[in-house]
Scaffold this active site. Structure first.
Site, PDB file in Angstrom:
ATOM      1  N   TYR A   1       0.829  -1.220   0.000  1.00 35.27           N
ATOM      2  CA  TYR A   1       0.000   0.000   0.000  1.00 35.27           C
ATOM      3  C   TYR A   1       0.858   1.263   0.000  1.00 35.27           C
ATOM      4  O   TYR A   1       0.545   2.227   0.692  1.00 35.27           O
ATOM      5  CB  TYR A   1      -0.884   0.063   1.249  1.00 35.27           C
TER       6      TYR A   1
ATOM      7  N   TYR B   1     -14.375  -4.601   4.663  1.00 28.97           N
ATOM      8  CA  TYR B   1     -13.067  -5.025   4.162  1.00 28.97           C
ATOM      9  C   TYR B   1     -12.885  -6.492   4.519  1.00 28.97           C
ATOM     10  O   TYR B   1     -13.071  -6.879   5.682  1.00 28.97           O
ATOM     11  CB  TYR B   1     -11.928  -4.201   4.793  1.00 28.97           C
TER      12      TYR B   1
ATOM     13  N   ASP C   1     -16.725 -12.281   9.762  1.00 26.71           N
ATOM     14  CA  ASP C   1     -15.292 -12.075   9.590  1.00 26.71           C
ATOM     15  C   ASP C   1     -14.785 -11.386  10.858  1.00 26.71           C
ATOM     16  O   ASP C   1     -14.854 -10.165  10.988  1.00 26.71           O
ATOM     17  CB  ASP C   1     -15.046 -11.227   8.344  1.00 26.71           C
TER      18      ASP C   1
ATOM     19  N   LYS D   1      -5.461 -12.371  12.399  1.00 19.81           N
ATOM     20  CA  LYS D   1      -4.721 -11.306  13.096  1.00 19.81           C
ATOM     21  C   LYS D   1      -4.193 -11.634  14.509  1.00 19.81           C
ATOM     22  O   LYS D   1      -3.030 -11.936  14.654  1.00 19.81           O
ATOM     23  CB  LYS D   1      -5.557 -10.035  13.087  1.00 19.81           C
TER      24      LYS D   1
HETATM   25  C1  PLP Z   1      -6.886  -7.933   7.878  1.00 19.35           C
HETATM   26  C2  PLP Z   1      -8.233  -8.429   7.545  1.00 19.35           C
HETATM   27  C3  PLP Z   1      -8.431  -9.386   6.541  1.00 19.35           C
HETATM   28  C4  PLP Z   1      -7.307  -9.907   5.670  1.00 19.35           C
HETATM   29  O1  PLP Z   1      -6.315 -10.552   6.407  1.00 19.35           O
HETATM   30  P1  PLP Z   1      -4.858 -10.770   5.761  1.00 19.35           P
HETATM   31  O2  PLP Z   1      -4.155 -11.637   6.731  1.00 19.35           O
HETATM   32  O3  PLP Z   1      -4.261  -9.411   5.625  1.00 19.35           O
HETATM   33  O4  PLP Z   1      -5.062 -11.423   4.433  1.00 19.35           O
HETATM   34  C5  PLP Z   1      -9.713  -9.824   6.311  1.00 19.35           C
HETATM   35  N1  PLP Z   1     -10.750  -9.372   7.034  1.00 19.35           N
HETATM   36  C6  PLP Z   1     -10.597  -8.459   8.005  1.00 19.35           C
HETATM   37  C7  PLP Z   1     -11.782  -8.007   8.794  1.00 19.35           C
HETATM   38  C8  PLP Z   1      -9.336  -7.951   8.285  1.00 19.35           C
HETATM   39  O5  PLP Z   1      -9.189  -7.021   9.242  1.00 19.35           O
END
Ligand code: PLP
Length: 423
Positions: free
Chosen positions: A16, A144, A238, A267
């Site tokens: 980015y 996202y 998610d 994460k």
């Molecule tokens: C960071 C994130 C992703 C993507 O995870 P990566 O490990 O960067 O591929 C997907 N969904 C959410 C809500 C995120 O915060």
């Protein structure tokens, strides 16, 4: 400058990042607790936990020891036809922690791939049940879900970072978060109209992260879950950002008392140490893949899935959640963020201040010079990385009140400096 830095910078491509104009990246040599040490000896207080991963701070000794012990025994083995203790222990623990019968864990190595697997699960679930037309995914504006092609198609294409690739992505259905009764009716109508074509709705529960750090309440989340059930559509939560305490509960879904059909984690799963992600399915989802037909099986398997070092780190991270008062720390951080960010409302050029759990957000109005902000924060001894229109804080849960006060003071100071330059 060190040799590795001067030589290497000509060969690295950063994420980015406009490589011509962005501030030079800062070389890091160590990190401890909530602090990052730079090559020149300076220390920065980390306000964003390395993209929201380092919930216990850096170098937690228990995670460190667990990874070392695992390295000595078995760093990795392929995960088809073979299994190992760290992965199986972790799967059982996640199943016990997650609400309802979310009990089948598929491990991958990144959040985007965890979402991709959730999409495959949802689409194939309906195909296995004889409803092959249910293939579309409904996502929410400002959402996202990752950077791969299928997940980019679930990010807000209008203003998001992926608009460039719009022509190469599957066409999915965007909806507004149903925050009012009119919007609730509209959301219900979206599902009612397209139900025979919709496999799943995907949502970041309570807080939308990289799409703009927007928040919604538990009632809205509950309504979405209920609407999905009424229209026979799967719900994918998610929780890659929200999972593991960030919003105040271990998982954001708990606050609304909902059990999504599929839930994604990554994460903070390993406490910010090693890459790992999990896609967790409820029993009825898993059961739809059983039978005599080999083609009914889930066809996915990343080479490094369920990496033993990463699973050992995740197990150790869960131990730490059991032993140390993380959720209490989140509540304390929330109160301090509220008290210390609220005054930002009086600074010119601030559009909104919002706080949820250990997430503090100041949204800006007017032109935002991200490079200028990103350059300024390290000069004040803090590591923050504003994006879009938001300056946000997501500190490690072990941040001390003094460290957090330094972070919020830096935000107030930088925004006041910006205010002085506004027309
Ligand atoms: C960071 C994130 C992703 C993507 O995870 P990566 O490990 O960067 O591929 C997907 N969904 C959410 C809500 C995120 O915060």
């Amino acid at each position: 400058m060190s040799d590795w830095l001067t030589r290497g910078l000509d060969h690295i491509w950063l994420p980015y990042t406009q490589m011509q104009t962005a501030p030079a990246p800062l070389p890091v040599v160590a990190a401890q607790g909530a602090r990052i040490r730079l090559a020149d000896g300076r220390e920065l207080i980390d306000g964003i936990s390395s993209w929201w991963t380092a919930c216990h701070g850096y170098r937690h000794p228990h995670i460190h020891q667990a990874v070392e012990a695992q390295l000595a025994a078995l760093p990795h083995v392929m995960f088809a036809g073979l299994v190992h203790e760290p992965a199986l222990r972790l799967a059982a623990r996640l199943a016990a922690l997650l609400p309802g019968d979310l009990e089948r864990v598929f491990f991958t190595e990144s959040g985007s791939v965890a979402v991709e697997v959730a999409l495959k699960m949802a689409i194939q679930y309906w195909r296995n049940k004889g409803q092959a037309a249910k293939q579309r995914i409904v996502y929410f504006r400002h959402g996202y879900h990752g950077d791969t092609f299928a997940t980019m198609a679930l990010c807000d294409s209008g203003e998001g970072m992926h608009a460039l690739f719009a022509g190469s992505m599957p066409d999915q259905i965007v909806a507004e978060l149903p925050g009012t009764s009119e919007m609730a009716t509209a959301f219900d109508r979206v599902l009612a109209t397209h139900a025979e074509r919709i496999a799943a709705v995907i949502i970041e529960p309570l807080v939308q992260g990289a799409g703009g750090m927007r928040m919604h309440d538990a009632a809205t989340l509950g309504f979405i879950a209920d609407t999905c059930r009424r229209h026979d559509v799967l719900l994918i939560a998610d929780e890659i950002m929200t999972g593991f305490g960030r919003t105040g509960r271990m998982f954001a879904c708990e606050e609304a008392g909902i059990v999504p059909d599929i839930l994604c984690l990554s994460k903070a799963l390993t406490g910010g140490t090693l890459p790992l992600a999990a896609t967790v399915a409820r029993r009825h989802v898993f059961d739809a893949f059983l039978g005599d037909d080999p083609a009914a099986a889930l066809m996915h398997g990343p080479t490094y899935m369920a990496n033993a070092l990463a699973c050992a780190a995740a197990n150790a991270s869960l131990d730490v959640f059991e032993r140390e008062p993380r959720l209490e720390q989140v509540a304390t951080i929330e109160a301090q963020l509220r008290a210390e960010l609220e005054p930002c409302r009086d600074i010119a050029g601030v559009a909104d201040v919002r706080v949820k759990g250990a997430i503090g957000v100041v949204e800006l109005a007017g032109r935002v010079d991200l490079n200028a902000l990103r350059r300024r924060f390290p000069e004040l001894g803090v590591w923050l990385r504003p994006f879009g229109r938001v300056v946000y804080l997501m500190p490690p849960f072990v941040v001390t009140p003094g460290e957090l006060a330094t972070l919020t003071a830096a935000v107030r100071q930088v925004l006041a400096e910006r205010a002085a330059t506004l027309p």
